[in-house]
Design a protein around this motif. Structure first.
Motif, short mmCIF file in Angstrom:
data_model
loop_
_atom_site.label_atom_id
_atom_site.label_comp_id
_atom_site.label_asym_id
_atom_site.label_seq_id
_atom_site.Cartn_x
_atom_site.Cartn_y
_atom_site.Cartn_z
N LEU A 754 0.82 -1.20 0.00
CA LEU A 754 0.00 0.00 0.00
C LEU A 754 0.86 1.26 0.00
O LEU A 754 0.55 2.24 -0.69
CB LEU A 754 -0.93 -0.02 1.22
CG LEU A 754 -2.10 -1.00 1.13
CD1 LEU A 754 -2.74 -1.19 2.49
CD2 LEU A 754 -3.13 -0.51 0.13
N ARG A 755 1.93 1.23 0.76
CA ARG A 755 2.82 2.40 0.76
C ARG A 755 3.52 2.55 -0.59
O ARG A 755 3.77 3.67 -1.05
CB ARG A 755 3.85 2.26 1.89
CG ARG A 755 3.21 2.29 3.28
CD ARG A 755 4.27 2.26 4.38
NE ARG A 755 3.67 2.33 5.69
CZ ARG A 755 3.31 1.29 6.42
NH1 ARG A 755 3.52 0.07 5.96
NH2 ARG A 755 2.76 1.44 7.61
N ASN A 758 1.13 4.06 -2.92
CA ASN A 758 1.04 5.49 -2.61
C ASN A 758 2.17 6.25 -3.29
O ASN A 758 1.97 7.35 -3.83
CB ASN A 758 1.11 5.67 -1.09
CG ASN A 758 0.95 7.12 -0.69
OD1 ASN A 758 0.49 7.95 -1.46
ND2 ASN A 758 1.35 7.43 0.53
N GLN A 759 3.35 5.68 -3.28
CA GLN A 759 4.48 6.33 -3.94
C GLN A 759 4.26 6.44 -5.45
O GLN A 759 4.61 7.46 -6.07
CB GLN A 759 5.76 5.55 -3.63
CG GLN A 759 7.03 6.17 -4.18
CD GLN A 759 8.26 5.37 -3.79
OE1 GLN A 759 8.20 4.47 -2.94
NE2 GLN A 759 9.38 5.69 -4.39
N ARG A 762 1.57 9.06 -6.29
CA ARG A 762 2.03 10.45 -6.10
C ARG A 762 2.45 11.07 -7.42
O ARG A 762 2.29 12.28 -7.63
CB ARG A 762 3.18 10.48 -5.10
CG ARG A 762 3.54 11.89 -4.64
CD ARG A 762 4.71 11.87 -3.67
NE ARG A 762 4.41 11.01 -2.53
CZ ARG A 762 5.17 9.98 -2.16
NH1 ARG A 762 6.26 9.67 -2.85
NH2 ARG A 762 4.85 9.27 -1.11
N LEU A 768 -5.24 5.16 -9.42
CA LEU A 768 -6.26 4.89 -8.42
C LEU A 768 -7.65 4.78 -9.02
O LEU A 768 -8.59 4.36 -8.33
CB LEU A 768 -6.24 6.00 -7.36
CG LEU A 768 -4.95 6.13 -6.56
CD1 LEU A 768 -5.04 7.29 -5.58
CD2 LEU A 768 -4.62 4.84 -5.81
N ASP A 794 -4.27 5.77 4.71
CA ASP A 794 -3.23 6.76 4.46
C ASP A 794 -2.99 6.95 2.97
O ASP A 794 -2.75 8.07 2.50
CB ASP A 794 -1.94 6.31 5.15
CG ASP A 794 -0.87 7.37 5.10
OD1 ASP A 794 -1.02 8.42 5.73
OD2 ASP A 794 0.15 7.15 4.39
N LEU A 795 -3.05 5.86 2.22
CA LEU A 795 -2.88 5.96 0.76
C LEU A 795 -3.94 6.86 0.15
O LEU A 795 -3.64 7.78 -0.62
CB LEU A 795 -2.96 4.55 0.16
CG LEU A 795 -3.23 4.45 -1.35
CD1 LEU A 795 -2.07 5.06 -2.13
CD2 LEU A 795 -3.45 3.01 -1.76
N LEU A 796 -5.18 6.62 0.50
CA LEU A 796 -6.26 7.43 -0.08
C LEU A 796 -6.25 8.85 0.47
O LEU A 796 -6.58 9.79 -0.24
CB LEU A 796 -7.61 6.76 0.20
CG LEU A 796 -7.81 5.38 -0.44
CD1 LEU A 796 -9.15 4.81 -0.02
CD2 LEU A 796 -7.72 5.47 -1.95
N LYS A 798 -3.85 10.81 1.11
CA LYS A 798 -2.88 11.71 0.49
C LYS A 798 -3.34 12.19 -0.89
O LYS A 798 -2.71 13.07 -1.46
CB LYS A 798 -1.53 10.99 0.36
CG LYS A 798 -0.80 10.87 1.69
CD LYS A 798 0.54 10.20 1.50
CE LYS A 798 1.40 10.30 2.75
NZ LYS A 798 0.77 9.77 3.94
N HIS A 799 -4.39 11.59 -1.43
CA HIS A 799 -4.81 11.96 -2.78
C HIS A 799 -6.27 12.38 -2.87
O HIS A 799 -6.63 13.09 -3.80
CB HIS A 799 -4.58 10.77 -3.74
CG HIS A 799 -3.19 10.25 -3.73
ND1 HIS A 799 -2.16 10.82 -4.46
CD2 HIS A 799 -2.61 9.21 -3.07
CE1 HIS A 799 -1.04 10.16 -4.25
NE2 HIS A 799 -1.29 9.18 -3.42
#
Length: 1642
Positions: A754-755, A758-759, A762, A768, A794-796, A798-799
Motif C-alpha cells: 500500500l505504501r 502510494n508512492q 504520487r 487509483l 493513508d494511501l487514499l 494523500k490523494h
C-alpha cells in the motif's frame, strides 16, 4: 575460470534471454591487435573475404596518414588513453642512434659502478646507494631508476633489441630485483602500524623517526623500480630476459603489499594520530617523504595500468590488483588533503580506477568472476567508507563512487576488440553484411546484458536470508543494491551513463520474478516491492500519461522499426547523434568512458534490424536479395525475424514486437499489401545516413571537434531517446505486481504494498481510478490487520482530499472506516474527512461528514473523542478559509444582528456552516446526537478568554443570528428566494439539477428550530436576543407540529431570563399563549409549557393569580375525585382528564414554590387557604400517593408515579418516606413493564437533576468574580451551605443502594428494549456519580457490552475502560460473572439457547468478512495489557467450561450452550502473540486430559460391562459433560489449524517458560467457514441431547474422538521426533512480525 564463467552464464540465462534473446553470455574476444589503432580494426575480419580485408586495411592506412597522430586522446571503444596504443611517429635515424647511445652509455656507467663497488668509497657512489647504510650490496638509487625510465621511453622499441643485449637486460633485472628486495625489508608496514597507535601529543622517538625516514625512502625507491619493471614489460619482446617474469611478480607483489599495508593505513589514519602529524607538519623532517610516496605510488599505478591495457598481466595477478585498486579508491585521505595536494590523491584514485577498468575490460572470459570479487570487496569495505566517497557527475548530481565504478565496469563490457563502426561508413549494405554487422553489435550488447544480469542476480541472491551467513552481511548487500539502483535512477537520461538504464531494466525483470514467486524470502519480496515503486515512479515522471503533452522540446520519438518513416528516422538520427557528438567531444576528459561504444552498439543494432526487415519491402543494392518479390530463401527471412527481436531488446529504441508485426504484414502469400517502394528507399537511405554519422563521430578526433553541443542539449536528447527503451514500457507490469501484492499473506507485505502504491500514485494519480486497484484497496480497507487498514486509509488520504473525482470514487469506502476497531485507523479517517470537508462543496457529503465526526465525539477512546471535538471546532467554529475579522467588526456580545454586519463572503461561509449543522441535526434526531451537539458547543466555549474560544463564541453568535434570519425568510417567503439559494450554494445529494443548491425547502424550519433549541441551552444570551420572534409559533397552537412546539418551548425555557428588554406586552402575550397550550396539548407539551409558565410568572410578570387559580382548580377536582372514589360513587371525569389534572398540578407544584411565595406575599395566595392551610408540597404528595394506589386505572397510576418523581426532585427526602418506597417496591414487584419504566425514568431524572444541581453549585463556588473582574455578591447560604440541602445530599445514594439490584434485575429480566435502555442509563449515572460500588455493576456492564444496540454497547465499553483505568487492582475480579451474565443477556435477546452465538455478527459484516469478531473482545482487550491478568482471564474462561464436579458445579444440559458461547468467543478473540494462543491450548489440554479422560474411561468401562452404570441422572450428566469436552476439543483443533501450530509445539509449551513465544506474532490463517467453529462433528453442541438415541450416539462419538486423540499423542511421542516448530511456523510466518502497539482494541 572457464567453468566458473560458464556457471555464471547459465545462472544469468533466464533474464538475459529476455534482454537480448540469448540464453548465455557470449564469449567476447578480449585480445586487441597490437600495433594497430583501435578505431582502425576490422569488424569483419573473420567473416569477410580476403579482398575485402585488404581493401579495408588500405583504407585504414590512408585514414591514419590523413588524420595524423592522436596521442593523448581517449579511445572511443576502450576508454583508455591512446598514448599506449595509438601509433607514434617514427623518429629519424640520427635521433634513434642518439637515444640508444645515451641508454647504452648510462647502463655502462651503472654496471661499471656496480663492478667497482668494493673499491669505491660510499661517498663517491652516484648511481648506487646502500640501504641501509651498513648493507654490503648497494642497489640502484632513485635518480638512476628515473633516468633509466626516461631513456627507455625515448628509445624506439623496434631498435632496442638490436643494441641492448640480453646480458645487459639480465644485469639490469638483477639490480632491480635486489632493489625491490631492499624495499621489502625496510619494514615500512610495521612502522606505520606501530606509529598509528601513538596519540597526538605523545611524541615519537628520534630513533623511530630516523628509521621511518629510511623506510619511506626505500619504499619510494621500490615503487620507482616497480614502475620501471612494468614499463620494461610493456616494451614486450624488446627487453626480454629469462628473469623478467620473476621481476614482474616481485614488483606486483611489492606494489600490492605497499598499497594495502602502508598507503591505505596512512590515508585512513585518524586525525588525532601523532604519526599523521609528523608526516604532514611542514616543520618535521618526515613531511617531504609522504608526498614522495604518493608520487611514486601514482607512477607505479599508472605503469601497471598501462601494463593491464597491453593485456600483459597473468591471470593470478589480476585478482590482487583488483582488490588493491578497490582499497585505494575508497580511502578517505581527508586528514591529508590540507597538507598534500588533493589533486594528487584524486589522481591516485583515478589511476586505480583505470587499472581496475582495464583489467576488467580485457579479461572477458573472467568478467563474471572479477565482478563477483569486486562486489564482495565492496561489501568488505566499511559502509561509512563507501558512503563518504561520492562522485559528482556532469549536471551537478552526486552519486556514490561505488555506483559509478560498477556502471563503468558494465559499460566496459560492451567493448569489442573490433571497431563496431567498421562497415558503417559506406552505403549499399547487403543483407549478408547487415546480418554480420547486427551479430557483432548484438554480441557487444549481449555481453553487457549478461554481465549486468549476473551483477544484479548476485546482489539479490545475497540479500536473502541464509543460515550460513550473518544477518549483517545480508543488510550490507541490501544497502549496496538499493544504493546502486537509487544512483542508476538518478543517472537515467545522462548521456555518459547508458548502463544505468540497463541496470534498472535488469533489476525490474528480477523484481517481477521475485514478486511472482510466492515462496520468496519476505525480506527480498519487500525489497522488490520498494524497487518496483522506485522504478514505476520514475517511469511515471519521465513518461507522461496518455493524453498529456510531452515535456521535452525534442518531442516524443517513435520506435525505429521496418515501418518507420524517413522523417521519424531522421528525428532519431538527430537525437542520437547529438548525444554521441557530446560524448566524443568530452572523451579526453574521461567523462564518457565506454558510453560511446555502448550507445553505438545498441542504436546501430536497432537500425540494422530495421534495415533488414525493410529489405522485405524494397530491393537491396548490388548483390542484395529481393525478398519483397519472393526472392531469397525462407531461411533468410527467419534469420531476419530473429535478428530483429534481438536488436529490439538490446539498447535503445526498437519495439521488436511492433517491428515483427510490420514485417509479417508486408509478407506472406498472395494477400500481401502493396509496397511503397519510394518510401522504403527513403527509409533505407535515412538509416544508412544515421549509421554513417555514427562512424564519422566515432572516428573524429576530440581535438578537431567543435564542442558546440551543450550539456543541457545532450541531456534533453538522451532523455528523449531513453523513453524508447523497454524499461519505460514496463509501468503496467510493475503496477500489476504491486496490485497483486496487496493480497499477500503477510501483513508486512500488504502494508508495504500500500505504501508502494502510494508512492506510485504520487506521480500518477490516474492509477487509483483503475478498477483492479479500486477492488484491491477496498479489500485492504476491510483487512484483518489494523496496520494494513491504516496504510490503505493513508494511501487514499494523500490523494482524495484535493481530487474531487477521486473523492467521489472512494468516499463511501473511507467514510465507513470511521467505525473501525483500530483507534489509529479511526484517527486517520477523521483527518481525511476533515480534509475532504475543507475542499468539498457537496452539501450532502458535508452533512454526512459532520454526522460521522459528531458521533465520534462520544467514542469509547479518549483520544478519539478529543480529536473529534478539535476537528469539529476547527471546521465549524473557527474562521477557517474566511478572512480574519477586522477590529471594527462587532464582537460576540454586541447588540443587534451580528450576522448581517458581516461581509458577504463571511455571510456565505457562515450560512454554509449553518446548513451543514442543521443538516446534521436533521439527520440525527436521536437524543444522543442532541447531547453530543450540546457537548460540542460546551467544549468550544469552555475556556472564555482564549483566542480560539473567543473566535468560537463569535462564530456561534453568527450561526444563531443566521438561523433566525433563515427562519424569518422562510416565514416571509415559504417557497424561498433567490438570494438565500445563492448564499447556500453547495453540491446536491443526488446530482440532479434540482439539488444543485440547498433550497429553503431543504433548509426546513423544524430542523432550524431543533438546532436553535440545542443552542439555547449552551448560549442562552445569544439565543435570547432573538427569541422574541419565536412567539408566533406558540400562537399556532394545534396547527403547529408537536416537535416545533417542543423546540420553541425549549428555547423559551432556556432563554426566558436572557431576553433583553422583553416588554410588558410581549410578556403578557407569551403568558396567554402558554396558558392556552395547557388546555389541550399532549403530555410532552405540558412538561415544557408548565415550567416555562412558572418561570415567567415567578421571575418576570409576578402574575401569581393565574398560577394560583390553575393549581387550585386542579387540586379541587382531584379532591372531588378522591372523595367520590371513597364514597363509591362514579367518577365525574375520565381517566384521561384525571391524568391531565395530576400532571398539571404536579408540574406546577414542582416548578413553583407556593409555600415560599405564601410567606412573602400572603395576600396574593388566599385562594390556597380554601384547599389546605399547610404545605402545598405535602398536600400534593398525599394526593399523588393516593392516585398511585392499585385501585386506580393504570394510566392514572402512571401519571401519579411520574409526578411523584417530580416532587422527589423538588424535595428529595420525600423519596425516602415509607409510602413512596412502597409505591416503588410495588412497581418493581409487579408485572407491569410500564410501571417499572416510569420508576426508572423517575430515577433517571432525579439523578440528572442532582448532578445539575451539584454542577451549578460548583460553578457558583468557582465564580468569585464576574467576567469584568468585579467581585460578586454571594449570599451566606451559598458560602456555608443550606442546611436543608445538606440534609438531602445523600438521598440519591441511599435510593440507588436500595434499588440497584432490582434495577439490574429489571434490565436482564425484561424483553422490553425501552426498559433495558432506561435501566442502563440509570446504571451509567450511578457509576459516573459514584453512588454505588463499581464491582456491583461490572457484570452488568460486561453483559450490556454484548448488546446489538450501538449506543448501549459503546457506552458500556467506555465505562468499562474508565473503571478499569481507575480501579485496575480489583475491578476485574467479577469478569467471569460478567461472562455468565452476558450469556444470559444474549439468551434473553435471542429467545432460545440454540440461537445464542459468541460471534458479533454486526461487527463481522463491517470489519472482517473472512474472520468473525468475538462478543467478549472488549473484555479481553482490557485484560491483555498485563500478561498475568490476561492469562488469568483465559484460564477462567476455559475452566468455566469444565464439567468436572471436583472443579466446578456439574454442568447440566442447559449449560451446554454456555460452553459453546465461551468456546466461540475464545475462537474469535484477536490474539496478538503466539503465547496467548498456546496458553489457551494449554488450558484446554488440561481440561481434556482430566475431565475428558475420566469420562472416556467411564464410558469404556460401561461399554465393556465392567463398570457400574450409575443412576440415570448421573449418566445424563456424564453424557452432557462429554459434549462440553467435545466442544473444547473442537476449539483446540480449531486454534491449532488457524494459527499454524503443531502438536509438538503445544506439548512443549509451558506457561512458566514461554519466553520463546512471548514476542512472536500470532498469524491468522484463513480457512473455510469464514473462520467459525464447525459443529457438524459435535451436533450436541447446538441441538442438545433430547433422546436416549442422541445420548448413545454422543457417547460413541466421544469414545472415538478420545481414542483417536490418544493414538495421535502416542505417535507424536515416538522416538526420533523432537518437539519444534510446526511446518507452518517457519520464517515466512515469523517474518510477519507483531502487529505493533496499534492493535485493534489497544
Amino acid at each position: 575460470m572457464g567453468a566458473a564463467s560458464a556457471r555464471s552464464s547459465n545462472r544469468s540465462a533466464s533474464v538475459t534471454g529476455k534482454l537480448v534473446g540469448t540464453g548465455a553470455m557470449p564469449a567476447v574476444d578480449a585480445k586487441p591487435c597490437s600495433g594497430e589503432p583501435a578505431l582502425k580494426r576490422q569488424l569483419l575480419r573473420g567473416d569477410a573475404s580476403p579482398p575485402a580485408d585488404a581493401k579495408r586495411a588500405r583504407a585504414d592506412a590512408k585514414a591514419a596518414e590523413t588524420s595524423g597522430p592522436r596521442a593523448g586522446t581517449e579511445d572511443a571503444n576502450t576508454g583508455v588513453a591512446g598514448g599506449a596504443q595509438s601509433a607514434e611517429p617514427e623518429p629519424g635515424a640520427e635521433d634513434q642512434a642518439r637515444a640508444i647511445g645515451r641508454l647504452e652509455s648510462f647502463l655502462a656507467e651503472v654496471f661499471d659502478e656496480e663492478d667497482g663497488v668494493s673499491a669505491v668509497d660510499d661517498g663517491r657512489m652516484s648511481l648506487l646507494r646502500r640501504i641501509p647504510a651498513d648493507s654490503s650490496n648497494p642497489v640502484l638509487g632513485r635518480p638512476a631508476v628515473q633516468r633509466i625510465r626516461a631513456l627507455l621511453e625515448h628509445c624506439p622499441r623496434a631498435c632496442l633489441s638490436k643494441h641492448v643485449n640480453s646480458e645487459q637486460v639480465g644485469r639490469l633485472v638483477g639490480l632491480l630485483a635486489a632493489t625491490i628486495d631492499v624495499a621489502k625489508g625496510a619494514g615500512l608496514a610495521s612502522m606505520v602500524r606501530d606509529g598509528a597507535h601513538v596519540s597526538r601529543g605523545a611524541g615519537l622517538a628520534d630513533g623511530y623517526c630516523r628509521g621511518l625516514g629510511t623506510a619511506m625512502s626505500a619504499a619510494c625507491l621500490g615503487l620507482e623500480v616497480a614502475a620501471l619493471a612494468f614499463g620494461m614489460v610493456v616494451s614486450g619482446s624488446a627487453l626480454h630476459a629469462p628473469s623478467m617474469g620473476e621481476l614482474l611478480r616481485d614488483a606486483s607483489a611489492y606494489l600490492k603489499e605497499f598499497l594495502l599495508e602502508c598507503l591505505v593505513p596512512l590515508l585512513d589514519m585518524p586525525a588525532e594520530s601523532e604519526l599523521l602529524c609528523a608526516v604532514t607538519n611542514p616543520g618535521q623532517p618526515l613531511h617531504g617523504g609522504l608526498r614522495a610516496l604518493l608520487e611514486a605510488a601514482l607512477a607505479a599505478n599508472n605503469a601497471v595500468a598501462a601494463l593491464a591495457a597491453q593485456n600483459a598481466l597473468r591471470e593470478e595477478d589480476t585478482v590482487p590488483l583488483v582488490y588493491v585498486s578497490i582499497s585505494v579508491m575508497f580511502c578517505s585521505g581527508e586528514p591529508l588533503q590540507s597538507e598534500v595536494d588533493a589533486n594528487l590523491l584524486e589522481s591516485l584514485r583515478r589511476a586505480s580506477q583505470a587499472l581496475l577498468r582495464g583489467v576488467y575490460e580485457l579479461h572477458a572470459d573472467q568478467r563474471a568472476w572479477i565482478l563477483e570479487e569486486v562486489l564482495a570487496s565492496l561489501i568488505k569495505l566499511p559502509a561509512q567508507k563507501r558512503a563518504q566517497s561520492t562522485y559528482r557527475v556532469a549536471g551537478g548530481k552526486s552519486v556514490q563512487f561505488a555506483s559509478v565504478l560498477l556502471l563503468q565496469l558494465l559499460q566496459a563490457t560492451a567493448w569489442s576488440p573490433e571497431d563496431l563502426t567498421a562497415g558503417l561508413e559506406g552505403g549499399g549494405l547487403s543483407a549478408k553484411e547487415c546480418r554480420i554487422l547486427l551479430q557483432r553489435h548484438q554480441k557487444a550488447v549481449s555481453a553487457a546484458s549478461s554481465t549486468t544480469d549476473f551483477a544484479i542476480r548476485y546482489l539479490i541472491g545475497r540479500c536473502a536470508r541464509r543460515e550460513s551467513r550473518a544477518a549483517a552481511n545480508e543488510a550490507e548487500y541490501r544497502a549496496l543494491l538499493e544504493a546502486f539502483i537509487d544512483d542508476c535512477l538518478a543517472l537515467l537520461g545522462h548521456p555518459q551513463w547508458p548502463a544505468a538504464e540497463l541496470a534498472v531494466r535488469v533489476y525490474s525483470l528480477h523484481v517481477l520474478e521475485i514478486l511472482d514467486e510466492e515462496k520468496a524470502d519476505i525480506v527480498v519480496r519487500t525489497m522488490a516491492l520498494e524497487g518496483a515503486a522506485q522504478i514505476a515512479s520514475h517511469i511515471a515522471q519521465a513518461v507522461p500519461a496518455r493524453g498529456d503533452a510531452p515535456g521535452s522540446s525534442v518531442g516524443r520519438l517513435e520506435p525505429v522499426s521496418a515501418g518507420s518513416s524517413a522523417e521519424s528516422i531522421g528525428r532519431f538520427h538527430a537525437t542520437t547523434t547529438t548525444v554521441l557528438s557530446y560524448l566524443q567531444s568530452r572523451a579526453a576528459s574521461g567523462e564518457s568512458t565506454g558510453a560511446t561504444t555502448f550507445h553505438i552498439a545498441g542504436w546501430a543494432a536497432v537500425l540494422i534490424a530495421a534495415l533488414l526487415k525493410s529489405g522485405r519491402r524494397t530491393s537491396w543494392g548490388d548483390g542484395g536479395v529481393r525478398t519483397a518479390t519472393g526472392g531469397g530463401s525462407s531461411d533468410d527471412d527467419d534469420d531476419d525475424d530473429d535478428d530483429s527481436d534481438g536488436g529490439g531488446t538490446c539498447a535503445s529504441s526498437a519495439d521488436s514486437n511492433g517491428s515483427g508485426r510490420d514485417g509479417d504484414a508486408s509478407t506472406g502469400g498472395g494477400n500481401a499489401k502493396p509496397v511503397d517502394r519510394a518510401g522504403g528507399v527513403q527509409q533505407r537511405q535515412a538509416i544508412e545516413a544515421c549509421l554513417r554519422a555514427y562512424a564519422d563521430i566515432a572516428h573524429q578526433s576530440t581535438k578537431t571537434m567543435a564542442g558546440s553541443v551543450s550539456h543541457s542539449s545532450a541531456v534533453e536528447a538522451a532523455k528523449a531517446a531513453l523513453v524508447l527503451q523497454p524499461l519505460f514500457r514496463s509501468f503496467d507490469m510493475l503496477l500489476v505486481r504491486v496490485t497483486l501484492a496487496l493480497g499477500a499473506g503477510q501483513v508486512t507485505l500488504r502494508s508495504r504494498a500500500l505504501r508502494v502504491l502510494n508512492q506510485i500514485a504520487r506521480h500518477r494519480p490516474q492509477v487509483l481510478y483503475q478498477s483492479s486497484v479500486k477492488y484491491a484497496i477496498n479489500h485492504r480497507l476491510q483487512d484483518s490487520s489494523p496496520l494494513v487498514r491504516e496504510a490503505a486509509i493513508d494511501l487514499l488520504g494523500k490523494h482524495i482530499a484535493h481530487n474531487p473525482e477521486l473523492t467521489d470514487e472512494y468516499y463511501e469506502f473511507i467514510s465507513v472506516r470511521i467505525l473501525d476497531k483500530g483507534p489509529s485507523v479511526r484517527r486517520r479517517v477523521m483527518r481525511i474527512l476533515a480534509d475532504i470537508y475543507a475542499a468539498s462543496e457537496n452539501m450532502c457529503q458535508l452533512v454526512d461528514i459532520g454526522v460521522r465526526l459528531l458521533q465520534r465525539t462520544g467514542d469509547e477512546e479518549r483520544t478519539i473523542r478529543e480529536l473529534a471535538l478539535k476537528t469539529l471546532q476547527e471546521l465549524w467554529f473557527s474562521h477557517g478559509r474566511c478572512p480574519r475579522l477586522d477590529e471594527d467588526m462587532p464582537a460576540a456580545d454586541a447588540p443587534g444582528n451580528v450576522y448581517n454586519a458581516l461581509p458577504p463572503e463571511l455571510q456565505r461561509e457562515i450560512l454554509k456552516r449553518v446548513h451543514v449543522m442543521t443538516g446534521v441535526m436533521d439527520a440525527t434526531r436521536a437524543r444522543e446526537s442532541a447531547e453530543l451537539m450540546a457537548n460540542l458547543f460546551r467544549h468550544v466555549c469552555a475556556a472564555p478568554g482564549r483566542p480560539d474560544a473567543d473566535e468560537a463564541l463569535l462564530v456561534i453568535r453568527c450561526v444563531i443570528d443566521a438561523l433566525f434570519e433563515q427562519l424569518l425568510r422562510a416565514h416571509e417567503s415559504p417557497a424561498g428566494d433567490a438570494e438565500t439559494k445563492g448564499m447556500a450554494a453547495g453540491g446536491g445529494c443526488g446530482g440532479s439539477s434540482s439539488n444543485d443548491s440547498m433550497t429553503l425547502s431543504e433548509f426546513s424550519a423544524p430542523a432550524c428550530l431543533r438546532f436553535i433549541a440545542t443552542l439555547s441551552a449552551i448560549a442562552p444570551d445569544a439565543v435570547g436576543r432573538r427569541a422574541k420572534s419565536l412567539s408566533a409559533y406558540l400562537r399556532l397552537g394545534g396547527a403547529a407540529e408537536e416537535d416545533v412546539l417542543l423546540d420553541v418551548l425549549t428555547v423559551f425555557s432556556n432563554t426566558l431570563l436572557a431576553i433583553p428588554h422583553p416588554g410588558v406586552a410581549f410578556l403578557g402575550s407569551l403568558e396567554s399563549d402558554l396558558i392556552k397550550l395547557l388546555s389541550s396539548s399532549p403530555q410532552g407539551i405540558l412538561a415544557l409549557a408548565v415550567p416555562c409558565l412558572c418561570t415567567l410568572v415567578d421571575r418576570l410578570t409576578r402574575n401569581y393569580a393565574k398560577l394560583v387559580r390553575l393549581f387550585r382548580s386542579c387540586v379541587a377536582q382531584l379532591y372531588r375525585e378522591q372523595r367520590a372514589a371513597g364514597s363509591g360513587a362514579a367518577s365525574a371525569v375520565s381517566p384521561k382528564s384525571t391524568m391531565r389534572l395530576i400532571i398539571l398540578a404536579g408540574l406546577t407544584c414542582r416548578h413553583f414554590d407556593f409555600d415560599q411565595c405564601r410567606e412573602r406575599h400572603g395576600e396574593l395566595f388566599t385562594e390556597l387557604d380554601q384547599i389546605a392551610g399547610g404545605s402545598m408540597l405535602g398536600l400534593m404528595n398525599g394526593l399523588l400517593l393516593h392516585y398511585a394506589a392499585p385501585r386506580h386505572p393504570a394510566p392514572v397510576q402512571l401519571a401519579a408515579v411520574q409526578m411523584l418523581g417530580q416532587l422527589h426532585i423538588r424535595r428529595p427526602r420525600l423519596a425516602l418516606e415509607p409510602q413512596a418506597r412502597a409505591v416503588m417496591d410495588r412497581a418493581f414487584a409487579g408485572d407491569s413493564a410500564s410501571h417499572k419504566l416510569q420508576v426508572l425514568r423517575n430515577f433517571l431524572e432525579f439523578l440528572r437533576a442532582d448532578a445539575d444541581a451539584d454542577a451549578d453549585a460548583e460553578r457558583l463556588a468557582a465564580q468569585g468574580c464576574d467576567g469584568r473582574g468585579a467581585e460578586r455578591e454571594v449570599d451566606a447560604k451559598t458560602l456555608v451551605g443550606n442546611v436543608g440541602d445538606m440534609g438531602e445530599a445523600g438521598v440519591g445514594a441511599s435510593l440507588m443502594q436500595t434499588y440497584l439490584d432490582r434495577i439490574l434485575g429489571t434490565i436482564f429480566a425484561s424483553s422490553s428494549s425501552a426498559l433495558r435502555a432506561a435501566g442502563f442509563e440509570v446504571v451509567t449515572l450511578v457509576l459516573e456519580q459514584g453512588l454505588a460500588h463499581p464491582l456491583k455493576c461490572m457484570p452488568a456492564l460486561i453483559a450490556l457490552g454484548t448488546s446489538s444496540d450501538h449506543y448501549i454497547r459503546a457506552k458500556s465499553w467506555r465505562l468499562h475502560q474508565e473503571l478499569g483505568f481507575k480501579y485496575a487492582s480489583f475491578i476485574h475480579s467479577r469478569d467471569l460473572e460478567g461472562v455468565r451474565q452476558a450469556y444470559e443477556y444474549q439468551l434473553l435477546v435471542c429467545g432460545s439457547p440454540a440461537s445464542v452465538e459468541g460471534y458479533d455478527s454486526d461487527a463481522d459484516a463491517q470489519e472482517r468478512p473472512d474472520r468473525p469478531a468475538a462478543r467478549l473482545q472488549f473484555v479481553y482487550s482490557q485484560a491483555r495489557s498485563r500478561r498475568g491478568r490476561r492469562n488469568e482471564l483465559l484460564t477462567l474462561l476455559v475452566k468455566a467450561c469444565d464439567s468436572d464436579p471436583s472443579s466446578m458445579a456439574g454442568v447440566g444440559r442447559a449449560e451446554i450452550p454456555f460452553v459453546r458461547f465461551v468456546a466461540e468467543n475464545l475462537s474469535a478473540l484477536e490474539f496478538k502473540y503466539l503465547d496467548e494462543v498456546l496458553h489457551v491450548i494449554y488450558q484446554l489440554s488440561s481440561v481434556i486430559a482430566s475431565t475428558g479422560l475420566n469420562l472416556y474411561h467411564q464410558f469404556e468401562a460401561e461399554a465393556s460391562g465392567s463398570g457400574g452404570g450409575g443412576s440415570e441422572q448421573q449418566q445424563r450428566l456424564a453424557t452432557e459433560g462429554s459434549v462440553c469436552v467435545s466442544i473444547l476439543f473442537e476449539l483446540r483443533e480449531f486454534l491449532k489449524t488457524h494459527y499454524g501450530i503443531s502438536e509438538s509445539r503445544c506439548t512443549a509449551y509451558s506457561p512458566s517458560d514461554a519466553a520463546g513465544a512471548r514476542d512472536k506474532a500470532a498469524t491468522w490463517y484463513a480457512q473455510g467457514g469464514r473462520g467459525r467453529l464447525d459443529w457438524s462433528l459435535c451436533p450436541g453442541a447446538v441441538q442438545g441431547l433430547e433422546s436416549a438415541a442422541s445420548h448413545a450416539s454422543q457417547r460413541v462419538r466421544f469414545r472415538r474422538m478420545m481414542a483417536e486423540s490418544l493414538a495421535a499423542s502416542a505417535d507424536d511421542e515416538a522416538p526420533g521426533e523432537a518437539p519444534g516448530e510446526a511446518p507452518g511456523e517457519g520464517p515466512s510466518n515469523a517474518s510477519d512480525g507483531p502487529a505493533g502497539p496499534d492493535d485493534d482494541n489497544a
